[in-house]
Design an enzyme around this catalytic site. Structure first.
Site, PDB file in Angstrom:
ATOM      1  CB  CYS A 331      75.967  88.714  55.544  1.00  9.06           C
ATOM      2  SG  CYS A 331      77.627  88.229  56.089  1.00  9.06           S
ATOM      3  CG  ASP A 333      80.473  92.284  55.662  1.00  8.38           C
ATOM      4  OD1 ASP A 333      80.587  93.519  55.790  1.00  8.38           O
ATOM      5  OD2 ASP A 333      81.339  91.569  55.122  1.00  8.38           O
ATOM      6  NE  ARG A 335      82.458  94.522  53.822  1.00  8.49           N
ATOM      7  CZ  ARG A 335      83.191  93.671  53.084  1.00  8.49           C
ATOM      8  NH1 ARG A 335      84.079  94.130  52.234  1.00  8.49           N
ATOM      9  NH2 ARG A 335      83.012  92.378  53.200  1.00  8.49           N
ATOM     10  CG  HIS A 387      77.645  90.891  51.609  1.00  7.79           C
ATOM     11  ND1 HIS A 387      78.955  91.294  51.707  1.00  7.79           N
ATOM     12  CD2 HIS A 387      77.466  89.978  52.596  1.00  7.79           C
ATOM     13  CE1 HIS A 387      79.532  90.667  52.724  1.00  7.79           C
ATOM     14  NE2 HIS A 387      78.654  89.864  53.279  1.00  7.79           N
ATOM     15  CB  CYS A 390      80.147  87.323  51.485  1.00  2.00           C
ATOM     16  SG  CYS A 390      79.591  86.622  53.052  1.00  2.00           S
TER      17      CYS A 390
HETATM   18 ZN   LIG Z   1      79.064  88.309  54.461  1.00  2.00          ZN
END
Ligand SMILES: [Zn+2]
Ligand SMILES: [Zn+2]
Length: 573
Positions: A331, A333, A335, A387, A390
């Site tokens: 992803c 993302d 993080r 994750h 999300c």
């Molecule tokens: Zn995500």
């Protein structure tokens, strides 16, 4: 000197002019490169002028005062900057000044102080202007400024002292460690001027600029008759005194000077409009966020230093090529950075990231990544990593639009949710629902990956690729291997199992050559195909169980639910 370059310059636009300094700045091009030409009328020679006035035209007369227009050629100083980039263009374009109070933080975050100054380094490394150096010791050198080099007059006296140390960018970086050097610059500079030019120290101004015109610390020595810029000139002795009083004087937060710093901040951001907006309180926060951008570049410098300290050849080795063992679809993302989470180095994982780690069958970008990873880099493992927490998965569960394109993209996950709503909604807590759907989404994307012709073909040509599903738990940092992999190839219905006639024939033709290969060439017999997969899975488990130390609670929960899921059972037939 030849003027070839100058003759090739094609001006296109006036970007600045100043009637006081008699300066005109033109933007133009030179051999397809952007260039800036600075024209400045030269001062008169300091002698009686022999002029021809036959073309003079009177345009004003009053009492004893008469003015004429004289068409005369005067010498013009031309400076060419080429290739010029946007920073140069902004620097030389006409602009208004505003007053900004600069804190030390603002200074440290500004991008311009990190810009390499090759022309200064050329001097320090004795590649340029060697003939202008008049003094040198271990810590600094003193050289004639180019204006003074071309002048006969002591009125134009201009020497610059430059330290060899490159991280002293300006006054702001000075502390008590530099006092000895500054004092030496002061005394040596004055000594040279008195010896070489017979000018007493009372006629010499010794000062630094803040803001400086370039960010490598330097001290100016000029004739006292030269006009200074009151708001920029700071006497060197005052600087030394301040640092002696307080070592961090120039780093102090309380050092806030109103200054004409427009150019400075414009250079930092290349965004002219910001300064009109700055009057608007609402954008203040946004601007301080923009200024943090430079932090990433500073971070990169630290990263390089650290890596080189461990291994001076680190980057030259990296440049030789990559040999990644995994392809990871993750992803976007911020993080969930794959390398950091798995303690792998650059070169070890080939990575594709998108919102909510979707394996979209018709995504050209993703398919190119898969094909390159499998067929060229020869990876044997593809990992789909979702994750918890999300945002994409969470948004997909809701009905509120998040924008046209995003809604379209999230449809991929909405389908997974629709299919598994009864499972997901068993969890009361929203974060658990998101985690559950994230797991199911990973499983769906693993399934999609198995349907991918590039992945299937890899088995046909004797280069089997395994697809794994991971869930990264943002809240604990652990990655959980989802115990779903082995079921998925079996659950692929026949319509997704592709026959590669030509690949099969080609592979059989090469069979004799591949006897050394550890993995025997799989036949199209689906039983054999599955045996090999489960063998690989077992191997993989042995390794991962050994190295894993994570909380399987959620996974077990989901696995339990899946065992009793009639939909899953049917697929698994
Ligand atoms: Zn995500
Ligand atoms: Zn300066």
């Amino acid at each position: 000197m030849n003027s070839d370059l100058l003759q090739q310059f094609r001006p296109s636009q006036v970007i600045n002019w100043d009637d006081n300094t008699k300066r005109l700045i033109l933007l133009g091009s030179l051999n397809d490169q952007c260039g800036i030409l600075i024209l400045q009328k030269k001062p008169f020679e300091k002698e009686v002028q022999q002029l021809a006035f036959d073309q003079a035209v009177q345009y004003f007369h009053n009492d004893i005062y008469t003015k004429y227009n004289c068409q005369m050629l005067s010498d013009i100083d031309c400076e060419l900057i080429c290739p010029a980039n946007q920073v140069h263009i902004d620097k030389y374009s006409k602009s208004d000044s505003v007053i900004i109070e600069e804190t030390y933080d603002m200074y440290k975050q500004s991008q311009i102080i990190q810009m390499p100054l090759d022309w200064v380094y050329n001097i320090l490394e004795k590649k340029k202007e060697v003939e202008n150096i008049v003094f040198e010791n271990q810590t600094f050198l003193i050289l004639k400024d180019y204006v003074f080099v071309n002048s006969q007059s002591l009125d134009d006296l201009h020497l610059l002292a430059l330290p060899f140390q490159r991280d002293i960018k300006s006054l702001r970086d000075l502390n008590q460690d530099h006092v000895a050097m500054l004092e030496e610059m002061y005394t040596e500079g004055l000594k040279i001027i008195s010896e070489k030019y017979q000018l007493e120290s009372k006629f010499v101004k010794v000062f630094v600029h803040y803001l400086p015109s370039f960010y490598h610390f330097h001290v100016h020595f000029t004739h006292s008759s030269q006009m200074g810029q009151a708001f920029r000139d700071i006497p060197l002795l005052q600087v030394i005194q301040n640092i002696k009083l307080k070592s961090n004087y120039y780093q102090s937060q309380e050092l806030i000077r109103p200054d004409l710093t427009y150019e400075f901040y414009k250079l930092n951001h290349n965004i002219q409009k910001i300064f009109i907006l700055m009057q608007n309180k609402f954008v203040q926060k946004g601007i301080s966020e923009i200024q943090k951008y430079a932090k990433a570049l500073l971070g990169n410098k630290n990263y390089v230093q650290k890596k080189l300290a461990q291994d001076p050849d680190y980057f030259t080795k990296l440049a030789k090529g990559q040999n990644p063992k995994y392809l990871l679809i993750g992803c976007s993302d911020s993080r969930a950075p794959p390398n950091e989470l798995t303690e792998t180095d650059p070169g070890e994982i080939f990575i594709h990231r998108n919102i909510a780690n979707v394996v979209n069958m018709t995504d050209l970008n993703l398919n190119c990544v898969i094909q390159y990873a499998v067929e060229h880099l020869k990876v044997h493992n593809i990992i789909i990593m979702g994750h918890t927490y999300c945002g994409g998965v969470k948004a997909a569960m809701q009905q509120d639009s998040v924008g046209g394109l995003l809604d379209l993209w999230l449809n991929n996950i909405k389908h997974v949710y629709e299919k598994n709503q009864h499972l997901v909604n068993q969890f009361e807590n929203e974060n658990d629902r998101v985690a559950c759907l994230s797991s199911l989404n990973v499983r769906e994307q693993v399934l999609n990956m198995w349907k991918n012709p590039i992945v299937q073909k890899s088995w046909e040509v004797g280069h089997p690729v395994m697809v794994h599903g991971w869930l990264f738990r943002v809240e604990t940092g652990y990655i959980e291997e989802l115990q779903l992999d082995e079921n998925i190839p079996e659950s692929l219905s026949d319509v997704f199992r592709l026959n590669f006639k030509s690949a099969q024939q080609t592979a059989q033709g090469q069979q004799s050559k591949q006897n050394d290969d550890q993995l025997a060439l799989p036949s199209l017999n689906s039983q054999k195909f599955q045996q090999m997969q489960s063998k690989l899975v077992t191997e993989f488990r042995k390794y991962s169980n050994h190295s894993q130390d994570c909380n399987h609670q959620m996974v077990n929960q989901i696995s339990g639910i899946l065992q009793n899921d009639p939909h899953f059972k049917k697929e698994n037939k």
